[in-house]
Design a protein around this motif. Sequence first.
Motif, PDB file in Angstrom:
ATOM      1  N   TYR A 209       0.831  -1.204   0.000  1.00 53.57           N
ATOM      2  CA  TYR A 209       0.000   0.000   0.000  1.00 53.57           C
ATOM      3  C   TYR A 209       0.865   1.253   0.000  1.00 53.57           C
ATOM      4  CZ  TYR A 209      -3.299   3.572   1.409  1.00 53.57           C
ATOM      5  OH  TYR A 209      -4.047   4.718   1.448  1.00 53.57           O
ATOM      6  N   ARG A 210       1.899   1.266   0.810  1.00 53.17           N
ATOM      7  CA  ARG A 210       2.758   2.442   0.887  1.00 53.17           C
ATOM      8  C   ARG A 210       3.589   2.630  -0.385  1.00 53.17           C
ATOM      9  NH1 ARG A 210       5.081   2.233   7.123  1.00 53.17           N
ATOM     10  NH2 ARG A 210       3.110   2.764   8.154  1.00 53.17           N
ATOM     11  N   SER A 211       3.660   1.568  -1.207  1.00 50.86           N
ATOM     12  CA  SER A 211       4.323   1.687  -2.509  1.00 50.86           C
ATOM     13  C   SER A 211       3.365   2.194  -3.581  1.00 50.86           C
ATOM     14  CB  SER A 211       4.883   0.322  -2.936  1.00 50.86           C
ATOM     15  OG  SER A 211       5.810  -0.157  -1.992  1.00 50.86           O
ATOM     16  N   GLY A 212       2.129   2.554  -3.183  1.00 46.35           N
ATOM     17  CA  GLY A 212       1.140   3.016  -4.135  1.00 46.35           C
ATOM     18  C   GLY A 212       0.423   1.890  -4.846  1.00 46.35           C
ATOM     19  N   ARG A 213       0.453   0.684  -4.290  1.00 44.86           N
ATOM     20  CA  ARG A 213      -0.136  -0.486  -4.941  1.00 44.86           C
ATOM     21  C   ARG A 213      -1.315  -0.989  -4.109  1.00 44.86           C
ATOM     22  NH1 ARG A 213       5.070  -4.194  -5.647  1.00 44.86           N
ATOM     23  NH2 ARG A 213       3.523  -5.642  -6.519  1.00 44.86           N
ATOM     24  N   GLN A 214      -2.366  -0.202  -4.009  1.00 44.19           N
ATOM     25  CA  GLN A 214      -3.497  -0.558  -3.164  1.00 44.19           C
ATOM     26  C   GLN A 214      -4.140  -1.874  -3.602  1.00 44.19           C
ATOM     27  OE1 GLN A 214      -6.834   2.131  -3.187  1.00 44.19           O
ATOM     28  NE2 GLN A 214      -7.678   1.320  -1.288  1.00 44.19           N
ATOM     29  N   GLY A 215      -4.314  -2.048  -4.910  1.00 49.79           N
ATOM     30  CA  GLY A 215      -4.923  -3.276  -5.398  1.00 49.79           C
ATOM     31  C   GLY A 215      -4.110  -4.505  -5.022  1.00 49.79           C
ATOM     32  N   ASP A 216      -2.793  -4.415  -5.184  1.00 50.55           N
ATOM     33  CA  ASP A 216      -1.926  -5.541  -4.814  1.00 50.55           C
ATOM     34  C   ASP A 216      -1.966  -5.786  -3.307  1.00 50.55           C
ATOM     35  OD1 ASP A 216      -1.179  -5.952  -7.420  1.00 50.55           O
ATOM     36  OD2 ASP A 216       0.648  -4.734  -7.272  1.00 50.55           O
ATOM     37  N   ALA A 217      -2.078  -4.704  -2.538  1.00 56.23           N
ATOM     38  CA  ALA A 217      -2.151  -4.850  -1.086  1.00 56.23           C
ATOM     39  C   ALA A 217      -3.400  -5.626  -0.678  1.00 56.23           C
ATOM     40  CB  ALA A 217      -2.127  -3.475  -0.424  1.00 56.23           C
ATOM     41  N   LEU A 218      -4.543  -5.278  -1.284  1.00 54.62           N
ATOM     42  CA  LEU A 218      -5.782  -5.982  -0.965  1.00 54.62           C
ATOM     43  C   LEU A 218      -5.732  -7.430  -1.455  1.00 54.62           C
ATOM     44  CD1 LEU A 218      -8.329  -3.140  -1.768  1.00 54.62           C
ATOM     45  CD2 LEU A 218      -7.674  -4.005   0.501  1.00 54.62           C
ATOM     46  N   ALA A 219      -5.092  -7.644  -2.589  1.00 50.76           N
ATOM     47  CA  ALA A 219      -4.939  -9.012  -3.089  1.00 50.76           C
ATOM     48  C   ALA A 219      -4.071  -9.842  -2.151  1.00 50.76           C
ATOM     49  CB  ALA A 219      -4.332  -8.998  -4.490  1.00 50.76           C
ATOM     50  N   ALA A 220      -3.041  -9.225  -1.587  1.00 47.11           N
ATOM     51  CA  ALA A 220      -2.189  -9.925  -0.623  1.00 47.11           C
ATOM     52  C   ALA A 220      -2.972 -10.295   0.623  1.00 47.11           C
ATOM     53  CB  ALA A 220      -0.984  -9.056  -0.257  1.00 47.11           C
ATOM     54  N   ALA A 221      -3.856  -9.399   1.068  1.00 49.84           N
ATOM     55  CA  ALA A 221      -4.692  -9.701   2.231  1.00 49.84           C
ATOM     56  C   ALA A 221      -5.586 -10.905   1.948  1.00 49.84           C
ATOM     57  CB  ALA A 221      -5.530  -8.489   2.616  1.00 49.84           C
ATOM     58  N   GLN A 222      -6.100 -11.008   0.727  1.00 45.26           N
ATOM     59  CA  GLN A 222      -6.929 -12.159   0.363  1.00 45.26           C
ATOM     60  C   GLN A 222      -6.099 -13.432   0.280  1.00 45.26           C
ATOM     61  OE1 GLN A 222     -10.296 -12.334   0.158  1.00 45.26           O
ATOM     62  NE2 GLN A 222     -10.107 -10.251   1.013  1.00 45.26           N
ATOM     63  N   ARG A 223      -4.875 -13.317  -0.221  1.00 44.20           N
ATOM     64  CA  ARG A 223      -3.983 -14.479  -0.238  1.00 44.20           C
ATOM     65  C   ARG A 223      -3.701 -14.968   1.172  1.00 44.20           C
ATOM     66  NH1 ARG A 223       0.781 -11.697  -3.009  1.00 44.20           N
ATOM     67  NH2 ARG A 223       1.927 -13.521  -2.265  1.00 44.20           N
ATOM     68  N   ALA A 224      -3.543 -14.023   2.084  1.00 46.92           N
ATOM     69  CA  ALA A 224      -3.315 -14.395   3.479  1.00 46.92           C
ATOM     70  C   ALA A 224      -4.528 -15.134   4.042  1.00 46.92           C
ATOM     71  CB  ALA A 224      -3.018 -13.150   4.313  1.00 46.92           C
ATOM     72  N   ARG A 225      -5.718 -14.640   3.752  1.00 47.31           N
ATOM     73  CA  ARG A 225      -6.930 -15.310   4.233  1.00 47.31           C
ATOM     74  C   ARG A 225      -7.001 -16.757   3.734  1.00 47.31           C
ATOM     75  NH1 ARG A 225     -10.904 -12.216   6.433  1.00 47.31           N
ATOM     76  NH2 ARG A 225     -10.624  -9.944   6.322  1.00 47.31           N
ATOM     77  N   ARG A 226      -6.702 -16.943   2.448  1.00 48.68           N
ATOM     78  CA  ARG A 226      -6.766 -18.292   1.885  1.00 48.68           C
ATOM     79  C   ARG A 226      -5.735 -19.209   2.529  1.00 48.68           C
ATOM     80  NH1 ARG A 226      -7.458 -15.412  -2.967  1.00 48.68           N
ATOM     81  NH2 ARG A 226      -5.275 -15.711  -3.531  1.00 48.68           N
TER      82      ARG A 226
END
Length: 251
Positions: A209-226
Amino acid sequence: MHIAVLGPLEVLADDGARVAVPGAKERLLLAVLTAGAPEAVSTDRIVEAMWNGTAPATPRRSLQVHLVHLRTALEPDRPRGSTGRLVVRRGAGYALAADREDVDALVVADLAARGRARLAAGDPGQAVELLTAALALWRGEPYADWPDAPFADAERRRLAEVRRGAVTALLEARLALGQHAEAVPELERLLAEDPLQEEWWRLLVLGLYRSGRQGDALAAAQRARRALAEELGADPGPRLRSTEAAVLAQD
């Protein structure tokens, strides 16, 4: 005298010269005492570690012989009849009386604790220096000469937690310094090896997120959930959920 166990056992003199410790039992005895340092290790525990249920008929007498040999290797110039200063009798056992800064396993714990303290105090720059120094001490698998010994296995597990905590704090400190470009690839690599470290997922979401990659950040959160659901049957904890919510809110 410096004793290193974060890899194969090494003993170095103060000038950096390698000190030979001949004899498999003597090296094992030194490793057992190092694993217990700075506390004493009972004679019973030493005997069990050295002979693993197959002790000789007179194990304490045999232990005394190996103690003499080890003391001679570590302090060849000690006065005749003296036990020396490094391997000492203490209570119902023996202790390695080396200074903490002379045992790498103790140094790494101290540096990691100081690094985490500096991070908590709002000094990520100093934290990076201390934690980097701690991690640099690793030369391989701790107590690598004894891959199947129970005493070594217990120490490897403990030191793995120390190392994991230092790695986590170091990455958090780098993010605090704005070093997202360096931290994000390292987090991705670590999570590929161990996808159940929830704090690493949280830091990855934050770094993306701090790198300006909000979409990738949210995708990483979903990967963590899985990953957590598939492997543990668990949902993310409050810290990861809070970070994900902050990303959604563009906080």
